[in-house]
Scaffold this motif. Structure first.
Motif, PDB file in Angstrom:
ATOM      1  N   THR A   1     -11.288-109.680 -36.422  1.00 49.35           N
ATOM      2  CA  THR A   1     -11.917-108.744 -37.353  1.00 49.35           C
ATOM      3  C   THR A   1     -13.102-109.366 -38.093  1.00 49.35           C
ATOM      4  O   THR A   1     -13.919-108.643 -38.663  1.00 49.35           O
ATOM      5  CB  THR A   1     -10.883-108.241 -38.385  1.00 49.35           C
ATOM      6  OG1 THR A   1     -10.371-109.357 -39.124  1.00 49.35           O
ATOM      7  CG2 THR A   1      -9.738-107.511 -37.690  1.00 49.35           C
TER       8      THR A   1
ATOM      9  N   TRP B   1     -15.554-113.379 -38.380  1.00 52.43           N
ATOM     10  CA  TRP B   1     -15.781-114.818 -38.252  1.00 52.43           C
ATOM     11  C   TRP B   1     -16.362-115.320 -39.574  1.00 52.43           C
ATOM     12  O   TRP B   1     -17.243-114.692 -40.156  1.00 52.43           O
ATOM     13  CB  TRP B   1     -16.775-115.154 -37.148  1.00 52.43           C
ATOM     14  CG  TRP B   1     -16.213-115.201 -35.746  1.00 52.43           C
ATOM     15  CD1 TRP B   1     -16.383-114.262 -34.773  1.00 52.43           C
ATOM     16  CD2 TRP B   1     -15.443-116.251 -35.163  1.00 52.43           C
ATOM     17  NE1 TRP B   1     -15.763-114.655 -33.614  1.00 52.43           N
ATOM     18  CE2 TRP B   1     -15.170-115.879 -33.824  1.00 52.43           C
ATOM     19  CE3 TRP B   1     -14.948-117.474 -35.629  1.00 52.43           C
ATOM     20  CZ2 TRP B   1     -14.434-116.666 -32.958  1.00 52.43           C
ATOM     21  CZ3 TRP B   1     -14.217-118.268 -34.761  1.00 52.43           C
ATOM     22  CH2 TRP B   1     -13.960-117.871 -33.451  1.00 52.43           C
TER      23      TRP B   1
ATOM     24  N   ALA C   1     -11.804-117.657 -37.497  1.00 55.08           N
ATOM     25  CA  ALA C   1     -11.622-116.281 -37.027  1.00 55.08           C
ATOM     26  C   ALA C   1     -10.472-115.627 -37.794  1.00 55.08           C
ATOM     27  O   ALA C   1      -9.387-116.211 -37.920  1.00 55.08           O
ATOM     28  CB  ALA C   1     -11.322-116.266 -35.536  1.00 55.08           C
TER      29      ALA C   1
ATOM     30  N   SER D   1     -13.801-115.539 -27.734  1.00 49.09           N
ATOM     31  CA  SER D   1     -12.635-114.991 -28.446  1.00 49.09           C
ATOM     32  C   SER D   1     -11.590-116.076 -28.661  1.00 49.09           C
ATOM     33  O   SER D   1     -11.820-117.258 -28.354  1.00 49.09           O
ATOM     34  CB  SER D   1     -12.029-113.811 -27.668  1.00 49.09           C
ATOM     35  OG  SER D   1     -11.021-113.181 -28.437  1.00 49.09           O
TER      36      SER D   1
ATOM     37  N   PHE E   1     -14.945-110.104 -31.537  1.00 49.39           N
ATOM     38  CA  PHE E   1     -15.551-109.420 -32.677  1.00 49.39           C
ATOM     39  C   PHE E   1     -16.620-108.428 -32.212  1.00 49.39           C
ATOM     40  O   PHE E   1     -16.776-107.351 -32.780  1.00 49.39           O
ATOM     41  CB  PHE E   1     -16.151-110.456 -33.629  1.00 49.39           C
ATOM     42  CG  PHE E   1     -16.700-109.878 -34.895  1.00 49.39           C
ATOM     43  CD1 PHE E   1     -15.874-109.245 -35.815  1.00 49.39           C
ATOM     44  CD2 PHE E   1     -18.054-109.960 -35.168  1.00 49.39           C
ATOM     45  CE1 PHE E   1     -16.384-108.701 -36.981  1.00 49.39           C
ATOM     46  CE2 PHE E   1     -18.580-109.428 -36.341  1.00 49.39           C
ATOM     47  CZ  PHE E   1     -17.740-108.800 -37.250  1.00 49.39           C
TER      48      PHE E   1
ATOM     49  N   ASP F   1     -20.563-111.434 -28.704  1.00 43.87           N
ATOM     50  CA  ASP F   1     -20.293-112.534 -29.644  1.00 43.87           C
ATOM     51  C   ASP F   1     -20.209-113.865 -28.898  1.00 43.87           C
ATOM     52  O   ASP F   1     -19.492-113.987 -27.901  1.00 43.87           O
ATOM     53  CB  ASP F   1     -18.983-112.257 -30.378  1.00 43.87           C
ATOM     54  CG  ASP F   1     -18.700-113.279 -31.462  1.00 43.87           C
ATOM     55  OD1 ASP F   1     -19.645-113.979 -31.894  1.00 43.87           O
ATOM     56  OD2 ASP F   1     -17.524-113.382 -31.871  1.00 43.87           O
TER      57      ASP F   1
END
Length: 199
Positions: free
Chosen positions: A77, A79, A88, A157, A173, A177
């Motif tokens: 949700t 960083w 994260a 991720s 995210f 990303d």
């Protein structure tokens, strides 16, 4: 002499008259006497002992089983940046219809869009578990640092290796990303760790 004879005659006449004039004595009328009523048979005043009823013992609720990794959905949700690290924020949702448990700590990994492991974490020694209801959400923070490898393939991720039960890869995210921590020196090695899952 005459006087004595008179007295005797008078006495006899008196006695005869008394005997004739006396009314015969009536026989006594019998009086009815109540005969004693028979005694009623004694009734038992003892109450029957209550029949013991079987009490049902409460049925033990079975302990929740381990969550199916395929029914767990994780996503990043946010960083955050820290001195030489990236953190994260991750949410994990139980998408099944059953209450289940997961390990409070997993082995975290930083992965790229190809599934390559950029930074590999340590297997936790703790065996504590967390219970999560259907639709329930757990949260954690994953911190990684000192990535000195090649530029990763987006999206970057975080993955969680669950003690032999599979691996959960969080939704990144964003689709593009490429967040990785800065390299602080190739000689010190990269690291990644997580906080325990918690509501």
């Amino acid at each position: 002499m005459k006087r004595l004879t008179f007295v005797l005659v008078a006495a006899l006449v008196f006695m005869a008259c008394s005997a004739q004039g006396a009314a015969p004595t009536a026989a006594p009328t019998p009086v009815a006497t109540a005969s004693p009523s028979p005694l009623a048979a004694p009734t038992s005043t003892e109450t029957a002992a209550p029949t013991p009823t079987a009490t049902q013992k409460p049925t033990a609720t079975p302990a929740p089983s381990a969550c199916d990794p395929a029914k767990l959905a994780a996503r990043i949700t946010l960083w955050e940046g820290a001195a030489g690290s990236r953190i994260a924020h991750v949410e994990l949702t139980n998408a099944s219809s059953q209450t289940c448990t997961i390990r409070a700590m997993d082995k975290p990994q930083l992965v790229d869009g190809k599934g390559s492991v950029l930074i590999n974490g340590q297997t936790p020694s703790s065996t504590a578990v967390v219970t999560v209801a259907p639709g329930g959400v757990l949260k954690t923070l994953v911190r990684d640092s000192n990535y000195c490898g090649p530029n990763p393939t987006p999206p970057v991720s975080v993955a969680f290796v669950q003690s032999g039960d599979g691996r959960i890869v969080a939704t990144p995210f964003s689709p593009t990303d490429a967040t990785v921590p800065p390299c602080n020196g190739a000689g010190s090695g990269a690291s990644i760790d997580m906080h325990p899952w918690a509501p």
